[in-house]
Enzyme design. Structure first.
Site, PDB file in Angstrom:
ATOM      1  N   SER A 155       1.072  -1.193  -0.069  1.00 57.79           N
ATOM      2  CA  SER A 155      -0.115   0.090  -0.121  1.00 57.79           C
ATOM      3  C   SER A 155       0.626   1.294   0.061  1.00 57.79           C
ATOM      4  O   SER A 155       1.931   1.403   0.733  1.00 57.79           O
ATOM      5  CB  SER A 155      -0.798  -0.004   1.220  1.00 57.79           C
ATOM      6  OG  SER A 155      -1.852  -1.072   1.195  1.00 57.79           O
ATOM      7  N   GLU A 239      -1.678  -4.147  13.546  1.00 56.03           N
ATOM      8  CA  GLU A 239      -2.370  -3.754  12.248  1.00 56.03           C
ATOM      9  C   GLU A 239      -3.926  -4.268  12.536  1.00 56.03           C
ATOM     10  O   GLU A 239      -4.819  -3.554  11.997  1.00 56.03           O
ATOM     11  CB  GLU A 239      -1.980  -4.430  11.242  1.00 56.03           C
ATOM     12  CG  GLU A 239      -2.822  -4.283   9.922  1.00 56.03           C
ATOM     13  CD  GLU A 239      -1.932  -5.093   8.721  1.00 56.03           C
ATOM     14  OE1 GLU A 239      -2.100  -4.595   7.700  1.00 56.03           O
ATOM     15  OE2 GLU A 239      -1.331  -5.969   9.018  1.00 56.03           O
ATOM     16  N   SER A 375      -5.635 -13.102   5.608  1.00 53.00           N
ATOM     17  CA  SER A 375      -7.010 -13.654   5.436  1.00 53.00           C
ATOM     18  C   SER A 375      -7.949 -14.025   6.112  1.00 53.00           C
ATOM     19  O   SER A 375      -7.273 -14.753   7.531  1.00 53.00           O
ATOM     20  CB  SER A 375      -6.582 -14.636   4.180  1.00 53.00           C
ATOM     21  OG  SER A 375      -5.862 -15.879   4.779  1.00 53.00           O
TER      22      SER A 375
END
Length: 396
Positions: A155, A239, A375
């Protein structure tokens, strides 16, 4: 449990609201010249690094005050942050695992909004298997590291000044052994190449990053050589943690927009859609209460926020909850829009870039919510092994 933030945090909220009302109306955005200018404006007013433990030019704030600031930031519709990776991921990692020299070098420029960071974890052949990375870092004659390999889904790499990279410093070691956590300068022509990845939304926040002998000074090694896995896992906890409280204010705004559109278009007359809207609202409230409960394990939100013992599964539970919720919200937005969801606000027959309305953007971008940041499968494995104590899966 008391879910209120307390008078001290509410006074802080009032200060934040007043400042944002005066400053947040201008152009911003994640990266680019406007994003950098906004980071510097935030830094000059002391709004970066509120939760850091130490004096690096940052303003200090309790966890409850940090929540109040984040909520007001989201409610004000302030510009997307270009510096959140440095502030919210790297800084806590350096405070916990870095040297004092590293903190003194890197934290003040982040607090001033002057240096931007990106995260070099994911790789094309590793997927969510972070221990399967192949990027290597070998020692040079002067003790510095030369980093070679490819990272993906990075990102804001096209705007970053530095990247914290997980690389293999011992190729003979298996899986999570032999990894190191390095701080790599991005401005190295011929050694660092960034290629933006065009997404379904037409935007390109994510990138491929190629390192071809990129140099990282020896003093930019965080923790011991070979100890990168422990440092990287600590960072992922930041995070996936209670930063979702702030994120939920943005979710609330998206839900309000969908409800308003459903009422205006007449879609709210459908009892099935009404039931889906109510379910989304109830689940959002539950997520907020769960995040406040998690904050309470670190310190009562209405107190000074003294840290407590954190539930090791809380970040993974939070990620599972909001990732699936936001995907369902995007699907609800398309259902509320009806056949018009297939039409753009402009003529899509024109060449790119094509435009999307807010509901279309939310639907397309949210497809990645259950993948990035770990995930859903990874989160469930963490909960199974570290919280429930179930047997670990066999790994090669």
């Amino acid at each position: 449990m008391d879910f209120t933030l307390g008078p001290e945090a509410e006074a802080f909220r009032a200060e934040a609201r007043a400042w944002l009302a005066e400053h947040a109306a201008g152009p911003g955005g994640s990266g680019g010249p406007n994003g950098r200018a906004w980071e510097r404006e935030l830094g000059a007013a002391g709004w970066i690094g509120l939760g850091w433990d130490g004096d690096y030019g940052n303003r200090r704030a309790t966890p409850a005050q940090q929540v109040a600031w984040g909520e007001e930031y989201a409610r004000a519709g302030a510009p997307g942050r270009a510096g959140h990776i440095g502030e919210n991921l790297l800084a806590p990692t350096l405070l916990a695992h870095g040297t004092q020299a590293q903190r003194d070098r890197f934290l003040p420029p982040i607090a001033r909004g002057e240096e931007l960071w990106c995260q070099g974890y994911s790789e094309p052949d590793a997927g969510s298997d972070l221990a399967g990375i192949r990027t290597t870092a070998g020692r040079d004659t002067d003790g510095s590291y030369r980093v070679t390999g490819q990272k993906i889904w990075t990102s804001l790499a096209q705007h970053a000044d530095f990247c914290f990279v997980l690389a293999r410093t011992d190729p003979a070691a298996a899986r999570h052994h032999g990894l190191s956590f390095l701080l790599v300068p991005m401005r190295q022509p011929g050694r660092v190449e960034v290629r933006p990845i065009r997404q379904l939304t037409g935007t390109a926040e994510f990138n491929e990053v190629f390192f071809d002998g990129a140099l990282a000074p020896a003093e930019n090694l965080v923790g011991a050589e070979g100890d990168g896995w422990r440092v990287a896992m600590a960072l992922l906890g930041y995070e996936r943690g209670v930063s979702t409280l702030v994120q939920q204010i943005g979710f609330e705004r998206e839900l309000r927009d969908i409800v308003a559109h459903a009422v205006a278009s007449g879609a709210a007359a459908d009892p099935v859609l009404r039931d889906r809207i109510i379910r989304q609202w109830a689940e959002l409230k539950t997520m907020r209460w769960n995040a406040l409960r998690t904050l309470g394990t670190r310190g009562n939100p209405g107190t000074s926020g003294a840290p407590g013992t954190e539930d090791p599964g809380a970040p993974s539970v939070a990620k599972l909850l909001w990732g699936g919720w936001h995907q369902r919200l995007g699907e609800l937005a398309m259902a509320v829009s009806g056949p018009a969801a297939a039409l753009g606000p402009t003529d899509w027959s024109e060449p790119e870039p094509y435009e999307l309305d807010d509901r279309q953007y939310s639907f397309l971008f949210s497809r990645a919510d259950t993948i990035y940041g770990g995930s859903d499968e990874i989160q469930r494995t963490i909960i199974a092994e570290r919280v429930l104590g179930l047997p670990k899966e066999p790994r090669v």
